[in-house]
Design a protein around this motif. Structure first.
Motif, PDB file in Angstrom:
ATOM      1  N   VAL A 135      -1.489   8.101  -4.205  1.00 50.60           N
ATOM      2  CA  VAL A 135      -0.335   7.216  -4.334  1.00 50.60           C
ATOM      3  C   VAL A 135       0.036   6.626  -2.978  1.00 50.60           C
ATOM      4  O   VAL A 135       0.282   5.418  -2.846  1.00 50.60           O
ATOM      5  N   ASP A 136       0.085   7.482  -1.953  1.00 47.91           N
ATOM      6  CA  ASP A 136       0.440   7.012  -0.613  1.00 47.91           C
ATOM      7  C   ASP A 136      -0.581   6.002  -0.096  1.00 47.91           C
ATOM      8  O   ASP A 136      -0.213   5.004   0.542  1.00 47.91           O
ATOM      9  N   ARG A 137      -1.856   6.259  -0.366  1.00 42.76           N
ATOM     10  CA  ARG A 137      -2.901   5.337   0.092  1.00 42.76           C
ATOM     11  C   ARG A 137      -2.764   3.978  -0.597  1.00 42.76           C
ATOM     12  O   ARG A 137      -2.865   2.928   0.058  1.00 42.76           O
ATOM     13  N   LEU A 138      -2.513   3.984  -1.907  1.00 44.41           N
ATOM     14  CA  LEU A 138      -2.355   2.734  -2.626  1.00 44.41           C
ATOM     15  C   LEU A 138      -1.129   1.974  -2.125  1.00 44.41           C
ATOM     16  O   LEU A 138      -1.191   0.752  -1.906  1.00 44.41           O
ATOM     17  N   SER A 139      -0.011   2.660  -1.950  1.00 42.17           N
ATOM     18  CA  SER A 139       1.216   2.007  -1.497  1.00 42.17           C
ATOM     19  C   SER A 139       1.018   1.358  -0.130  1.00 42.17           C
ATOM     20  O   SER A 139       1.476   0.229   0.104  1.00 42.17           O
ATOM     21  N   ALA A 140       0.340   2.070   0.775  1.00 38.14           N
ATOM     22  CA  ALA A 140       0.102   1.534   2.113  1.00 38.14           C
ATOM     23  C   ALA A 140      -0.790   0.302   2.061  1.00 38.14           C
ATOM     24  O   ALA A 140      -0.540  -0.700   2.751  1.00 38.14           O
ATOM     25  N   GLU A 144      -0.012  -3.717   3.150  1.00 36.47           N
ATOM     26  CA  GLU A 144      -0.826  -4.411   4.153  1.00 36.47           C
ATOM     27  C   GLU A 144      -1.501  -5.659   3.608  1.00 36.47           C
ATOM     28  O   GLU A 144      -1.865  -6.565   4.375  1.00 36.47           O
ATOM     29  N   ALA A 145      -1.694  -5.740   2.284  1.00 38.44           N
ATOM     30  CA  ALA A 145      -2.412  -6.868   1.690  1.00 38.44           C
ATOM     31  C   ALA A 145      -1.655  -8.169   1.937  1.00 38.44           C
ATOM     32  O   ALA A 145      -0.424  -8.199   1.952  1.00 38.44           O
ATOM     33  N   GLY A 146      -2.407  -9.256   2.095  1.00 38.80           N
ATOM     34  CA  GLY A 146      -1.784 -10.513   2.466  1.00 38.80           C
ATOM     35  C   GLY A 146      -1.463 -11.457   1.334  1.00 38.80           C
ATOM     36  O   GLY A 146      -0.708 -12.417   1.518  1.00 38.80           O
TER      37      GLY A 146
END
Length: 273
Positions: A135-140, A144-146
């Motif tokens: 979950v944390d990886r997806l949220s981060a 960051e996605a543009g």
């Protein structure tokens, strides 16, 4: 993944700076109705009306607060919205960003284990069902996605990795199809008999996968038919009869139970989804 522009209503247009709906293709298509990515705009409060499927919400910027009659509490940034019987009021912070995944009726069970009726009328933190690190990886990565497209693609990738290879329960699929074909207007005993199963056994299997009982699912379909067809000047009497309500009073009672307000007054004053 097929994108389409999200066209907000006149009530929501001033509040959303940028939003888009994506329709997943391939293996996800039968189970994910849409991926909605939205960002920008001032602080706003919306009413979430019951939907016919479970919803996954992931905030990548800002926060969301559930507003009750006597209290407010901040929601987890990543959560599962279970099936429900009542409208929920949610306030989103200014300049926020979020992704909403709407599942088909049997879709959520293909990604999340456990009896989904336990989520009824609740917002469940996603990390109760998925390892927190994921979950944390997806949220981060979403933060960051543009672009909106990149964020939708990240969520689609996340779901693809969790998709079960096992097909949905055919009995539940058949029950959902029958209820939809009847637009929610059929007796559950007759439905069970047509599927050659006891009503109790059907209900248990249905609740575990869809997240609510067949009877309540049918009532959601009727209510959503009216809500989705409504526009200023529309005849609520005609819409409710078309949706399978016995009469106008039947519709008014059910609508007031869900929203706490009379239909005309609600539609005139509320920003809803």
């Amino acid at each position: 993944m097929s994108p389409s522009l999200f066209t907000p209503s006149e009530r929501t247009a001033p509040f959303v700076q940028s939003a888009q709906i994506f329709s997943p293709s391939g293996p996800l298509a039968p189970f994910v109705s849409s991926i909605i990515v939205a960002e920008g705009g001032p602080e706003m409060t919306r009413t979430l009306l019951p939907l016919s499927g479970i919803v996954l919400g992931i905030g990548f910027r800002g926060s969301a607060t559930q507003i009750d009659e006597r209290s407010e509490h901040v929601l987890p940034n990543a959560l599962i919205q279970g099936m429900g019987s009542l409208a929920r009021r949610i306030r989103g912070s200014a300049n926020g960003g979020s992704v909403l995944v709407t599942f088909s009726e049997v879709g959520a069970a293909q990604f999340f284990k456990g009896p989904l009726h336990e989520l009824f009328n609740a917002f469940q933190p996603l990390d109760d069902l998925v390892p927190r690190a994921e979950v944390d990886r997806l949220s981060a990565r979403l933060a960051e996605a543009g672009t909106l497209e990149a964020r939708a693609a990240l969520v689609e990738q996340f779901l693809s990795l969790r998709l079960s290879a096992k097909a949905p329960d055919p009995m539940v699929v058949a029950a959902v199809r029958a209820i939809r074909m009847a637009q929610g207007s059929l007796r559950m005993g007759a439905l069970a008999r047509s599927l050659h199963i006891s009503q109790d056994a059907l209900e248990k299997r249905f609740r575990r996968i869809v997240g609510t009982t067949p009877k309540h699912f049918a009532s959601i379909l009727r209510l959503r038919q009216v809500i989705d067809a409504y526009h200023p000047g529309a005849s609520l009497s005609d819409l409710s009869l078309d949706a399978g309500y016995f009469d106008q009073s039947h519709f008014h009672r059910e609508f007031r139970h869900v929203t706490g307000d009379a239909p005309r007054r609600f539609f005139a004053s509320e920003d809803y989804f």
